[in-house]
Design a protein around this motif. Structure first.
Motif, PDB file in Angstrom:
ATOM      1  N   ASN A  78      -8.926   3.557  -9.597  1.00 35.13           N
ATOM      2  CA  ASN A  78      -7.554   3.642  -9.115  1.00 35.13           C
ATOM      3  C   ASN A  78      -7.516   3.220  -7.648  1.00 35.13           C
ATOM      4  OD1 ASN A  78      -4.834   4.122  -9.179  1.00 35.13           O
ATOM      5  ND2 ASN A  78      -4.987   6.349  -9.056  1.00 35.13           N
ATOM      6  N   LEU A  79      -6.340   2.829  -7.187  1.00 28.22           N
ATOM      7  CA  LEU A  79      -6.091   2.595  -5.773  1.00 28.22           C
ATOM      8  C   LEU A  79      -5.202   3.715  -5.275  1.00 28.22           C
ATOM      9  CD1 LEU A  79      -5.420  -1.271  -5.697  1.00 28.22           C
ATOM     10  CD2 LEU A  79      -7.574  -0.052  -5.425  1.00 28.22           C
ATOM     11  N   GLU A  89      -2.453  -0.786  18.035  1.00 36.30           N
ATOM     12  CA  GLU A  89      -3.660  -0.339  17.343  1.00 36.30           C
ATOM     13  C   GLU A  89      -3.582   1.114  16.888  1.00 36.30           C
ATOM     14  OE1 GLU A  89      -7.093  -1.195  19.670  1.00 36.30           O
ATOM     15  OE2 GLU A  89      -6.843  -3.376  19.512  1.00 36.30           O
ATOM     16  N   THR A  90      -2.363   1.596  16.668  1.00 37.64           N
ATOM     17  CA  THR A  90      -2.201   2.936  16.111  1.00 37.64           C
ATOM     18  C   THR A  90      -2.432   2.863  14.606  1.00 37.64           C
ATOM     19  OG1 THR A  90      -0.565   3.495  17.792  1.00 37.64           O
ATOM     20  CG2 THR A  90      -0.636   4.880  15.813  1.00 37.64           C
ATOM     21  N   PRO A  91      -3.418   3.615  14.084  1.00 45.69           N
ATOM     22  CA  PRO A  91      -3.702   3.535  12.642  1.00 45.69           C
ATOM     23  C   PRO A  91      -2.734   4.394  11.831  1.00 45.69           C
ATOM     24  CG  PRO A  91      -5.257   5.001  13.696  1.00 45.69           C
ATOM     25  CD  PRO A  91      -4.377   4.467  14.802  1.00 45.69           C
ATOM     26  N   PHE A  92      -2.404   3.891  10.651  1.00 45.11           N
ATOM     27  CA  PHE A  92      -1.565   4.620   9.711  1.00 45.11           C
ATOM     28  C   PHE A  92      -2.192   4.523   8.330  1.00 45.11           C
ATOM     29  CE2 PHE A  92       1.359   3.311  13.081  1.00 45.11           C
ATOM     30  CZ  PHE A  92       2.068   4.473  13.340  1.00 45.11           C
ATOM     31  N   GLN A  93      -1.955   5.541   7.540  1.00 43.67           N
ATOM     32  CA  GLN A  93      -2.412   5.525   6.142  1.00 43.67           C
ATOM     33  C   GLN A  93      -1.219   5.851   5.253  1.00 43.67           C
ATOM     34  OE1 GLN A  93      -6.303   7.146   5.169  1.00 43.67           O
ATOM     35  NE2 GLN A  93      -5.459   8.132   3.335  1.00 43.67           N
ATOM     36  N   TYR A  94      -0.998   4.992   4.254  1.00 42.13           N
ATOM     37  CA  TYR A  94       0.138   5.130   3.362  1.00 42.13           C
ATOM     38  C   TYR A  94      -0.362   5.307   1.928  1.00 42.13           C
ATOM     39  CZ  TYR A  94       2.466   3.042   7.406  1.00 42.13           C
ATOM     40  OH  TYR A  94       2.910   2.773   8.668  1.00 42.13           O
ATOM     41  N   PRO A  95       0.202   6.254   1.190  1.00 46.78           N
ATOM     42  CA  PRO A  95      -0.238   6.452  -0.204  1.00 46.78           C
ATOM     43  C   PRO A  95       0.297   5.347  -1.110  1.00 46.78           C
ATOM     44  CG  PRO A  95       1.581   7.916   0.308  1.00 46.78           C
ATOM     45  CD  PRO A  95       1.226   7.219   1.604  1.00 46.78           C
ATOM     46  N   LEU A  96      -0.489   5.005  -2.120  1.00 52.17           N
ATOM     47  CA  LEU A  96      -0.072   4.030  -3.124  1.00 52.17           C
ATOM     48  C   LEU A  96       0.351   4.766  -4.397  1.00 52.17           C
ATOM     49  CD1 LEU A  96      -2.805   1.257  -2.762  1.00 52.17           C
ATOM     50  CD2 LEU A  96      -0.373   0.994  -2.290  1.00 52.17           C
ATOM     51  N   VAL A  97       1.434   4.298  -4.989  1.00 56.44           N
ATOM     52  CA  VAL A  97       1.942   4.864  -6.236  1.00 56.44           C
ATOM     53  C   VAL A  97       1.677   3.863  -7.349  1.00 56.44           C
ATOM     54  CG1 VAL A  97       3.969   5.700  -7.481  1.00 56.44           C
ATOM     55  CG2 VAL A  97       3.711   6.170  -5.028  1.00 56.44           C
ATOM     56  N   TYR A 131      -6.033  -8.377  -0.743  1.00 59.05           N
ATOM     57  CA  TYR A 131      -4.760  -8.878  -0.231  1.00 59.05           C
ATOM     58  C   TYR A 131      -3.613  -8.136  -0.899  1.00 59.05           C
ATOM     59  CZ  TYR A 131      -4.274 -11.614  -4.542  1.00 59.05           C
ATOM     60  OH  TYR A 131      -4.179 -12.002  -5.854  1.00 59.05           O
ATOM     61  N   ALA A 132      -2.436  -8.219  -0.259  1.00 60.15           N
ATOM     62  CA  ALA A 132      -1.254  -7.524  -0.751  1.00 60.15           C
ATOM     63  C   ALA A 132      -0.041  -8.412  -0.556  1.00 60.15           C
ATOM     64  CB  ALA A 132      -1.071  -6.194  -0.023  1.00 60.15           C
ATOM     65  N   SER A 133       1.025  -8.089  -1.270  1.00 57.40           N
ATOM     66  CA  SER A 133       2.288  -8.817  -1.170  1.00 57.40           C
ATOM     67  C   SER A 133       3.328  -7.924  -0.513  1.00 57.40           C
ATOM     68  CB  SER A 133       2.779  -9.257  -2.553  1.00 57.40           C
ATOM     69  OG  SER A 133       1.811 -10.072  -3.197  1.00 57.40           O
ATOM     70  N   ILE A 134       4.221  -8.543   0.278  1.00 60.27           N
ATOM     71  CA  ILE A 134       5.221  -7.788   1.037  1.00 60.27           C
ATOM     72  C   ILE A 134       6.617  -8.222   0.597  1.00 60.27           C
ATOM     73  CG2 ILE A 134       6.143  -7.313   3.332  1.00 60.27           C
ATOM     74  CD1 ILE A 134       3.461  -7.601   4.495  1.00 60.27           C
ATOM     75  N   TYR A 135       7.497  -7.225   0.419  1.00 59.51           N
ATOM     76  CA  TYR A 135       8.900  -7.453   0.078  1.00 59.51           C
ATOM     77  C   TYR A 135       9.765  -6.650   1.041  1.00 59.51           C
ATOM     78  CZ  TYR A 135       6.927  -9.156  -4.333  1.00 59.51           C
ATOM     79  OH  TYR A 135       6.207  -9.852  -5.275  1.00 59.51           O
ATOM     80  N   ILE A 162      -7.921  -1.237   1.919  1.00 60.44           N
ATOM     81  CA  ILE A 162      -7.309  -0.792   0.671  1.00 60.44           C
ATOM     82  C   ILE A 162      -8.238   0.279   0.100  1.00 60.44           C
ATOM     83  CG2 ILE A 162      -6.565  -1.439  -1.645  1.00 60.44           C
ATOM     84  CD1 ILE A 162      -6.069  -4.254  -0.632  1.00 60.44           C
ATOM     85  N   ILE A 163      -7.741   1.496   0.008  1.00 59.36           N
ATOM     86  CA  ILE A 163      -8.571   2.636  -0.378  1.00 59.36           C
ATOM     87  C   ILE A 163      -8.585   2.751  -1.902  1.00 59.36           C
ATOM     88  CG2 ILE A 163      -8.955   5.099  -0.074  1.00 59.36           C
ATOM     89  CD1 ILE A 163      -7.191   4.928   2.431  1.00 59.36           C
TER      90      ILE A 163
END
Length: 231
Positions: A78-79, A89-97, A131-135, A162-163
């Protein structure tokens, strides 16, 4: 990532769980030319109580690592998140659904541009190739960006990681050899049942002689042989 065997679900009287832990050293996925998942792998180490490595193996589906009656199977993946950073350079982490469809797995996350979470971009990930796609917020495709690549917009962001996570099944079943032995005996008995055997007995009572017989197969042929015998 190190984990311990705890909260065992079905621990029978003959089940013995070794006092060891395990560590996931790495996880990766290989893809076909059609960008579909070919196989996923986990590099697993078995550790003793001191944390020293006892055994190490790269496992994949139907190829587990075994140690003292315990099997570690690769079952799923899973991702779970994205790591990104801004210009300062402020790091952020966002959950994937996870969003499932008929063909493949797709993961989505929302990266806001303001503290009220009203404006931002949607990031879509459908593989682990980096890689990822942005909308935008209206669903318009803005482009793709890879790891360590900066997406230039009103709020520039850099994708740093990508975790991913691996799904393992830990199983101990000491009764499997008995089950295999039972299947073997069943197959042998089935083959034996196809072997034709016949029985003939003779009984003398006073001055009379009785002759009889039975067979498990080929009854007609047995009757012919039986009548030839008693003539």
């Amino acid at each position: 990532e190190t984990f311990h065997i705890q909260n065992v679900l079905s621990n029978g009287q003959l089940t013995k769980i070794p006092n060891v832990s395990a560590r996931v050293n790495d996880f990766w996925i290989t893809y076909t030319k059609q960008t579909t998942v070919s196989q996923f792998y986990s590099d697993i180490s078995i550790l003793n109580v001191d944390g020293s490595e006892i055994k190490r193996k790269t496992i994949f589906v139907n190829s587990p690592i075994k140690y003292e009656g315990v099997d570690y199977y690769q079952t799923d993946w899973n991702l779970i998140g994205l790591r990104a950073q801004t210009n300062d350079e402020t790091p952020f982490q966002y959950p994937l659904v996870s969003v499932l469809n008929n063909r493949s797995k797709v993961w989505l996350t929302w990266i806001p541009f303001d503290s009220e979470l009203k404006t931002g971009v949607t990031v879509l990930v459908d593989n682990l190739e980096g890689y990822a796609s942005i909308y935008n917020d209206t669903g318009t495709f803005l482009g793709n960006f890879e790891l360590n690549e900066t997406f230039n917009s009103n709020f520039p962001i850099t994708l740093t990681d990508i975790i991913s996570s691996t799904g393992l099944q830990i199983k101990s079943d000491p009764g499997i050899p008995l089950i295999y032995a039972g299947f073997f005996l069943l197959m042998v008995s089935t083959l034996i049942s196809y072997i034709t055997y016949s029985q003939i007995w003779i009984i003398q009572y006073n001055r009379q002689v009785f002759v009889g017989g039975t067979t498990n197969r080929a009854t007609f042929d047995f009757e012919l042989e039986f009548f030839e015998l008693i003539k």
